[in-house]
Design a protein around this motif. Structure first.
Motif, PDB file in Angstrom:
ATOM      1  N   THR A 111       0.198   4.242   0.200  1.00 45.50           N
ATOM      2  CA  THR A 111      -0.279   5.273   1.120  1.00 45.50           C
ATOM      3  C   THR A 111       0.306   5.090   2.516  1.00 45.50           C
ATOM      4  OG1 THR A 111      -2.354   5.489  -0.103  1.00 45.50           O
ATOM      5  CG2 THR A 111      -2.323   6.342   2.149  1.00 45.50           C
ATOM      6  N   THR A 112       0.357   3.846   2.987  1.00 47.16           N
ATOM      7  CA  THR A 112       0.892   3.561   4.330  1.00 47.16           C
ATOM      8  C   THR A 112       2.348   3.120   4.290  1.00 47.16           C
ATOM      9  OG1 THR A 112       0.199   1.236   4.265  1.00 47.16           O
ATOM     10  CG2 THR A 112      -1.403   2.851   5.091  1.00 47.16           C
ATOM     11  N   PHE A 169       3.191  -0.013   3.874  1.00 50.96           N
ATOM     12  CA  PHE A 169       3.221  -1.358   4.451  1.00 50.96           C
ATOM     13  C   PHE A 169       2.567  -2.365   3.520  1.00 50.96           C
ATOM     14  CE2 PHE A 169       3.566   1.183   8.345  1.00 50.96           C
ATOM     15  CZ  PHE A 169       4.558   0.492   9.041  1.00 50.96           C
ATOM     16  N   SER A 204       3.050  -6.785  10.213  1.00 51.06           N
ATOM     17  CA  SER A 204       3.406  -6.135   8.956  1.00 51.06           C
ATOM     18  C   SER A 204       4.739  -5.406   9.041  1.00 51.06           C
ATOM     19  CB  SER A 204       2.302  -5.155   8.538  1.00 51.06           C
ATOM     20  OG  SER A 204       2.559  -4.623   7.261  1.00 51.06           O
ATOM     21  N   TRP A 205       5.104  -4.941  10.228  1.00 48.16           N
ATOM     22  CA  TRP A 205       6.389  -4.252  10.364  1.00 48.16           C
ATOM     23  C   TRP A 205       7.542  -5.160   9.944  1.00 48.16           C
ATOM     24  CZ3 TRP A 205       9.129  -0.106  10.392  1.00 48.16           C
ATOM     25  CH2 TRP A 205       8.578   1.120  10.758  1.00 48.16           C
ATOM     26  N   ASP A 221      -3.533  -2.378  11.251  1.00 48.35           N
ATOM     27  CA  ASP A 221      -2.612  -2.112  12.347  1.00 48.35           C
ATOM     28  C   ASP A 221      -1.316  -2.865  12.059  1.00 48.35           C
ATOM     29  OD1 ASP A 221      -1.155  -1.843  14.683  1.00 48.35           O
ATOM     30  OD2 ASP A 221      -2.850  -2.235  16.019  1.00 48.35           O
ATOM     31  N   ALA A 222      -0.258  -2.129  11.743  1.00 48.45           N
ATOM     32  CA  ALA A 222       1.013  -2.759  11.363  1.00 48.45           C
ATOM     33  C   ALA A 222       1.695  -3.465  12.517  1.00 48.45           C
ATOM     34  CB  ALA A 222       1.957  -1.701  10.785  1.00 48.45           C
ATOM     35  N   ASN A 251       0.856  -1.187   0.000  1.00 42.43           N
ATOM     36  CA  ASN A 251       0.000   0.000   0.000  1.00 42.43           C
ATOM     37  C   ASN A 251       0.893   1.238   0.000  1.00 42.43           C
ATOM     38  OD1 ASN A 251      -1.771   2.110   0.449  1.00 42.43           O
ATOM     39  ND2 ASN A 251      -2.969   1.021   2.011  1.00 42.43           N
ATOM     40  N   SER A 271       6.691  -6.647   5.971  1.00 46.26           N
ATOM     41  CA  SER A 271       6.742  -5.693   4.863  1.00 46.26           C
ATOM     42  C   SER A 271       8.110  -5.668   4.191  1.00 46.26           C
ATOM     43  CB  SER A 271       6.365  -4.289   5.348  1.00 46.26           C
ATOM     44  OG  SER A 271       4.987  -4.216   5.646  1.00 46.26           O
ATOM     45  N   GLN A 317      -0.217  -4.960   3.132  1.00 42.20           N
ATOM     46  CA  GLN A 317      -1.519  -5.074   3.763  1.00 42.20           C
ATOM     47  C   GLN A 317      -2.400  -6.074   3.020  1.00 42.20           C
ATOM     48  OE1 GLN A 317      -1.689  -0.259   4.588  1.00 42.20           O
ATOM     49  NE2 GLN A 317      -3.626  -1.395   4.572  1.00 42.20           N
TER      50      GLN A 317
END
Length: 288
Positions: free
Chosen positions: A58-59, A61, A90-91, A76-77, A56, A94, A63
């Motif tokens: 935008t973020t 990350f 995701s942190w 919520d990452a 994504n 990613s 997703q």
């Protein structure tokens, strides 16, 4: 094509599956290329880019997406539940594009922004609530938000080599070796799945690591040994020599391969199998 869809907004593991399958497909492509099967290579090298479907912009990350092609709401990452990942958040996930760090870096804003993002991962402070909902992870088993005990993140510390701050790989790799490995019954920072925790330590101790197995490239880190001799199956020997090795001297000042300066922070598998000598010169300050 796996678009990283999940069946609903409550659960699912499709993002981690998509990311791992993308890397697996890249490995298949390498085999096809070696066998001169161009049609198969083209099919699987295209599939190896499926990780982009879950990024994504935008973020910044990875997703999960819903069946209608939109990104899942309430993302919520940090959390490990209901975000489309298994045994990770995701942190960490990613960064799971070991086969194409250059393009991942570009999507995350370039080398400087990517390096800052790695800095945040290794330095963030996690709230107690993170550990309350995360199985088998304690503060002793992580560095910032980096979970070494979860193997999909094992390549992440080496990603600084693709930025303008490769000395941070050397610092983090040596820190991980010191913090996450001890000669005690609980000496591993996670489950030694298929020997991966141990393999990471052996490679990193020697000073290099296969960021993307399936590639012939190894990324340079910070050797922990004073010296080592690898006896190869072809009868040749590959010698690793580390000069000025001390606990504080975690930074590589110079690398010499067979008497010639190594021009990059990478060595090739052929450099090892041909036999020879790799010499590290270490120091206490980064070589910028």
């Amino acid at each position: 094509m796996d678009l990283g869809f999940i069946p609903d907004e409550k659960s699912g593991t499709s993002v981690s599956n998509t990311l791992e399958y993308a890397y697996d497909d890249w490995c298949i492509a390498q085999l096809a290329k070696k066998l001169d099967r161009q049609e198969i290579y083209e099919e699987f090298i295209k599939r190896s880019s499926n990780w982009k479907n879950n990024f994504n912009p935008t973020t910044g990350f990875m997703q999960p997406k819903l069946a209608n092609g939109t990104f899942k709401s309430n993302f919520d990452a940090m959390t490990t539940h209901g975000q489309g990942f298994i045994e990770g958040n995701s942190w960490n996930y990613s960064f799971f594009v070991p086969h194409n760090p250059t393009e991942l870096i570009a999507k995350m804003g370039g080398k400087s922004a990517f390096s800052d993002r790695l800095d945040t991962l290794f330095s963030m402070h996690l709230p107690d609530s993170f550990f309350a909902e995360t199985e088998d992870i304690t503060r002793e088993g992580i560095i910032g938000g980096y979970v070494h005990g979860n193997e999909p993140a094992h390549h992440v510390a080496y990603f600084y080599n693709w930025t303008n701050e490769p000395w941070k790989t050397q610092y983090q790799v040596r820190k991980i070796m010191k913090m996450q490995y001890k000669p005690t019954p609980d000496g591993l920072g996670g489950n030694d799945d298929c020997g991966q925790m141990s393999a990471w330590y052996i490679f990193s101790s020697l000073g290099f690591y296969p960021v993307a197995p399936g590639s012939t490239e190894y990324a340079i880190g910070s050797p922990l040994v004073n010296n080592a001799v690898l006896t190869l199956e072809n009868g040749k020997m590959f010698i690793i020599e580390v000069l000025n090795q001390k606990d504080k001297n975690v930074y590589v000042q110079k690398i010499v391969l067979n008497g010639k300066p190594l021009p990059t922070l990478f060595i090739n598998h052929n450099d090892i199998t041909a036999g020879g000598k790799l010499t590290f010169y270490m120091g206490s300050k980064p070589k910028k």
